[in-house]
Design a protein around this motif. Structure first.
Motif, PDB file in Angstrom:
ATOM      1  N   ALA A   1     -12.682-109.207   0.666  1.00  0.00           N
ATOM      2  CA  ALA A   1     -12.282-108.284   1.739  1.00  0.00           C
ATOM      3  C   ALA A   1     -10.837-107.839   1.550  1.00  0.00           C
ATOM      4  CB  ALA A   1     -12.429-108.964   3.092  1.00  0.00           C
ATOM      5  N   ASN A   2     -10.487-106.799   2.242  1.00  0.00           N
ATOM      6  CA  ASN A   2      -9.149-106.176   2.283  1.00  0.00           C
ATOM      7  C   ASN A   2      -8.882-105.282   1.061  1.00  0.00           C
ATOM      8  OD1 ASN A   2      -8.572-107.572   4.711  1.00  0.00           O
ATOM      9  ND2 ASN A   2      -7.707-109.302   3.588  1.00  0.00           N
ATOM     10  N   LEU A   3      -9.081-105.829  -0.150  1.00  0.00           N
ATOM     11  CA  LEU A   3      -8.761-105.099  -1.388  1.00  0.00           C
ATOM     12  C   LEU A   3      -7.360-104.500  -1.333  1.00  0.00           C
ATOM     13  CD1 LEU A   3     -12.217-104.403  -0.911  1.00  0.00           C
ATOM     14  CD2 LEU A   3     -11.660-104.393  -3.354  1.00  0.00           C
TER      15      LEU A   3
ATOM     16  N   GLY B   1      -6.661-102.305   2.467  1.00  0.00           N
ATOM     17  CA  GLY B   1      -7.664-102.112   3.529  1.00  0.00           C
ATOM     18  C   GLY B   1      -7.842-103.316   4.430  1.00  0.00           C
ATOM     19  N   TYR B   2      -6.721-103.829   4.929  1.00  0.00           N
ATOM     20  CA  TYR B   2      -6.768-105.032   5.775  1.00  0.00           C
ATOM     21  C   TYR B   2      -7.760-104.861   6.937  1.00  0.00           C
ATOM     22  CZ  TYR B   2      -5.307-108.717   8.970  1.00  0.00           C
ATOM     23  OH  TYR B   2      -5.302-109.797   9.824  1.00  0.00           O
ATOM     24  N   ASP B   3      -8.676-105.799   7.064  1.00  0.00           N
ATOM     25  CA  ASP B   3      -9.712-105.823   8.120  1.00  0.00           C
ATOM     26  C   ASP B   3     -10.618-104.585   8.089  1.00  0.00           C
ATOM     27  OD1 ASP B   3      -9.118-108.324   9.079  1.00  0.00           O
ATOM     28  OD2 ASP B   3      -8.355-107.675  11.029  1.00  0.00           O
ATOM     29  N   THR B   4     -10.634-103.864   6.963  1.00  0.00           N
ATOM     30  CA  THR B   4     -11.349-102.581   6.889  1.00  0.00           C
ATOM     31  C   THR B   4     -12.273-102.484   5.677  1.00  0.00           C
ATOM     32  OG1 THR B   4      -9.501-101.491   7.989  1.00  0.00           O
ATOM     33  CG2 THR B   4     -10.981-100.068   6.716  1.00  0.00           C
TER      34      THR B   4
ATOM     35  N   PRO C   1     -14.812-107.335  10.808  1.00  0.00           N
ATOM     36  CA  PRO C   1     -16.049-106.830  10.181  1.00  0.00           C
ATOM     37  C   PRO C   1     -16.058-106.751   8.658  1.00  0.00           C
ATOM     38  CG  PRO C   1     -14.723-104.995  10.971  1.00  0.00           C
ATOM     39  CD  PRO C   1     -13.952-106.245  11.292  1.00  0.00           C
ATOM     40  N   ASP C   2     -14.896-106.965   7.999  1.00  0.00           N
ATOM     41  CA  ASP C   2     -14.793-106.538   6.598  1.00  0.00           C
ATOM     42  C   ASP C   2     -15.495-107.426   5.581  1.00  0.00           C
ATOM     43  OD1 ASP C   2     -12.781-108.278   7.443  1.00  0.00           O
ATOM     44  OD2 ASP C   2     -11.348-107.579   5.982  1.00  0.00           O
ATOM     45  N   ASN C   3     -15.853-108.661   5.923  1.00  0.00           N
ATOM     46  CA  ASN C   3     -16.659-109.473   5.011  1.00  0.00           C
ATOM     47  C   ASN C   3     -18.144-109.400   5.345  1.00  0.00           C
ATOM     48  OD1 ASN C   3     -15.181-110.851   2.970  1.00  0.00           O
ATOM     49  ND2 ASN C   3     -14.228-112.146   4.511  1.00  0.00           N
ATOM     50  N   VAL C   4     -18.475-109.287   6.627  1.00  0.00           N
ATOM     51  CA  VAL C   4     -19.903-109.257   6.994  1.00  0.00           C
ATOM     52  C   VAL C   4     -20.544-107.932   6.570  1.00  0.00           C
ATOM     53  CG1 VAL C   4     -19.864-110.994   8.817  1.00  0.00           C
ATOM     54  CG2 VAL C   4     -19.369-108.610   9.402  1.00  0.00           C
TER      55      VAL C   4
ATOM     56  N   ALA D   1      -3.970-118.013   8.017  1.00  0.00           N
ATOM     57  CA  ALA D   1      -3.511-116.834   7.265  1.00  0.00           C
ATOM     58  C   ALA D   1      -3.400-115.598   8.162  1.00  0.00           C
ATOM     59  CB  ALA D   1      -4.469-116.557   6.106  1.00  0.00           C
ATOM     60  N   ARG D   2      -4.091-115.597   9.287  1.00  0.00           N
ATOM     61  CA  ARG D   2      -3.960-114.486  10.249  1.00  0.00           C
ATOM     62  C   ARG D   2      -2.773-114.731  11.177  1.00  0.00           C
ATOM     63  NH1 ARG D   2      -8.410-111.128   9.985  1.00  0.00           N
ATOM     64  NH2 ARG D   2      -8.198-110.190  12.043  1.00  0.00           N
ATOM     65  N   ALA D   3      -2.555-116.014  11.499  1.00  0.00           N
ATOM     66  CA  ALA D   3      -1.487-116.345  12.460  1.00  0.00           C
ATOM     67  C   ALA D   3      -0.094-116.017  11.908  1.00  0.00           C
ATOM     68  CB  ALA D   3      -1.580-117.818  12.842  1.00  0.00           C
TER      69      ALA D   3
ATOM     70  N   TYR E   1       3.235-111.430   3.334  1.00  0.00           N
ATOM     71  CA  TYR E   1       3.385-112.612   4.198  1.00  0.00           C
ATOM     72  C   TYR E   1       2.516-113.758   3.685  1.00  0.00           C
ATOM     73  CZ  TYR E   1       5.130-108.669   6.747  1.00  0.00           C
ATOM     74  OH  TYR E   1       5.813-107.529   7.065  1.00  0.00           O
ATOM     75  N   ARG E   2       1.318-113.420   3.238  1.00  0.00           N
ATOM     76  CA  ARG E   2       0.363-114.451   2.844  1.00  0.00           C
ATOM     77  C   ARG E   2       0.684-115.079   1.488  1.00  0.00           C
ATOM     78  NH1 ARG E   2      -5.269-111.759   5.011  1.00  0.00           N
ATOM     79  NH2 ARG E   2      -5.167-112.717   7.079  1.00  0.00           N
ATOM     80  N   TYR E   3       1.435-114.389   0.665  1.00  0.00           N
ATOM     81  CA  TYR E   3       1.767-114.951  -0.638  1.00  0.00           C
ATOM     82  C   TYR E   3       2.547-116.263  -0.488  1.00  0.00           C
ATOM     83  CZ  TYR E   3       0.025-111.168  -3.684  1.00  0.00           C
ATOM     84  OH  TYR E   3      -0.777-110.295  -4.386  1.00  0.00           O
TER      85      TYR E   3
HETATM   86  N1  HSE Z   1      -9.690-109.323   6.852  1.00  0.00           N
HETATM   87  C1  HSE Z   1      -9.737-110.750   6.990  1.00  0.00           C
HETATM   88  C2  HSE Z   1      -8.334-111.289   6.834  1.00  0.00           C
HETATM   89  C3  HSE Z   1     -10.649-111.316   5.930  1.00  0.00           C
HETATM   90  O1  HSE Z   1      -7.650-110.844   5.920  1.00  0.00           O
HETATM   91  O2  HSE Z   1      -7.922-112.125   7.630  1.00  0.00           O
HETATM   92  C4  HSE Z   1     -10.791-112.808   6.006  1.00  0.00           C
HETATM   93  O3  HSE Z   1     -11.458-113.260   4.847  1.00  0.00           O
END
Ligand code: HSE
Length: 304
Positions: free
Chosen positions: A11-13, A16-19, A128-131, A176-178, A223-225
């Motif tokens: 997901a994200n690629l 495209g976060y959450d998309t 929705p981006d993984n489902v 990772a979202r927080a 941020y996630r790195y």
């Molecule tokens: N779009 C979600 C996120 C995917 O980046 O948190 C979680 O795998």
């Protein structure tokens, strides 16, 4: 017993976060049937530690589908053959949710159409981006508007390959979202909108290079790195070795590089990614995968 096949997803690629989501040619399987009494078996990933009672995500998703259709859930016999690694950013929880709702829908005689299944799965997953790719296959673009979830699917070019460097440690999506900021700079928002729009248009034309040129992000990866030691080195090493781009897969910690169907080149990219993680003290497993354009599907006897 009936048998479902559900693809892994990235997901994200980048932009495209959450998309954006992309279905991968790597699968979990769920065998299922109505039964005299409830029975859940887990084979593979999560065996021995995922719950086997009604706290299990497959069971919770099945129950939600029965509820949405206004039916009561009978006892089910379920055997989950789990290949998708857990908490690595490869859509394992989406796969469980999609397995549960599609098994329930099949047993009920398909009262819910795919858009309804997607809405339910996205509600259970929280985004929705993984489902979406797990249900539809291909490259999916989702957007919430006016209380509705819109989804477009693009068919992926057959020569696209996804190289995954899957670290031995896990990162919880919740964590990772927080860590993401609540507000972003306008310039960063524009960067992502422009990249995402171009990426989708490039893929719609089958332009793999144009897709690859947009594999960047300013909204979540910076941020996630921090949670994935060596992530930037892995991305740099993949591109230096010939990948068309490299991003965090979902919320990580897996890194996903993209390439075309060229085995010697891909072996070199895989080695470079693995070595870059190793230099940072991270051991990882590599997978080189095709994409999936079919999505979750009931297996015919001859496919098993
Ligand atoms: N779009 C979600 C996120 C995917 O980046 O948190 C979680 O795998």
């Amino acid at each position: 017993m009936l048998k479902l096949r559900i693809p892994a997803a990235t997901a994200n690629l980048g932009c495209g976060y959450d998309t954006f989501g992309m279905a991968l040619g790597y699968y979990n399987y769920l065998e299922f049937a109505e039964a005299e009494q409830y029975d859940l078996r887990i084979i593979g990933e999560g065996e021995g530690h995922l719950p086997r009672n009604n706290a299990n995500l497959v069971v919770r998703a099945a129950a939600a589908a029965y509820e949405l259709a206004g039916r009561s859930m009978p006892p089910l016999a379920l055997t989950a053959h789990n290949n998708i690694p857990l908490s690595r950013g490869m859509g394992s929880s989406s796969s469980a949710i999609v397995a549960g709702i599609m098994a329930a829908n099949t047993l009920m005689g398909d009262p819910l159409d795919r858009p309804a299944l997607l809405e339910l799965a996205a509600k259970l997953e929280g985004h929705p981006d993984n489902v979406a790719p797990a249900i539809y296959g291909g490259f999916t673009i989702t957007a919430h508007e006016g209380g509705r979830l819109y989804c477009k699917k693009l068919t992926l070019p057959p020569q696209l390959r996804v190289l995954l460097a899957i670290p031995s440690f896990t990162v919880a999506t919740k964590k990772a979202r927080a860590i993401l900021p609540r507000q972003v700079a306008l310039t960063d928002a524009v960067f992502n909108i422009s990249h995402a729009a171009y990426m989708a248009a490039a893929l719609a034309e089958g332009d793999i290079r144009g897709f690859g040129a947009m594999l960047f992000d300013r909204l979540h990866q910076p941020y996630r790195y921090q949670l994935v030691r060596g992530a930037q080195d892995v991305a740099d090493a993949a591109v230096a070795a010939g990948a068309i781009g490299c991003v965090l897969s979902g919320s990580g910690p897996t890194m996903a590089a993209f390439s075309e169907d060229d085995e010697p080149l891909n072996a070199g990219i895989a080695a470079a990614m693995s070595e870059a993680f190793a230099r940072n003290g991270v051991s990882c497993r590599m997978m080189i995968l095709n994409t999936d354009n079919r999505g979750a599907a009931l297996m015919e006897q001859e496919e098993e």
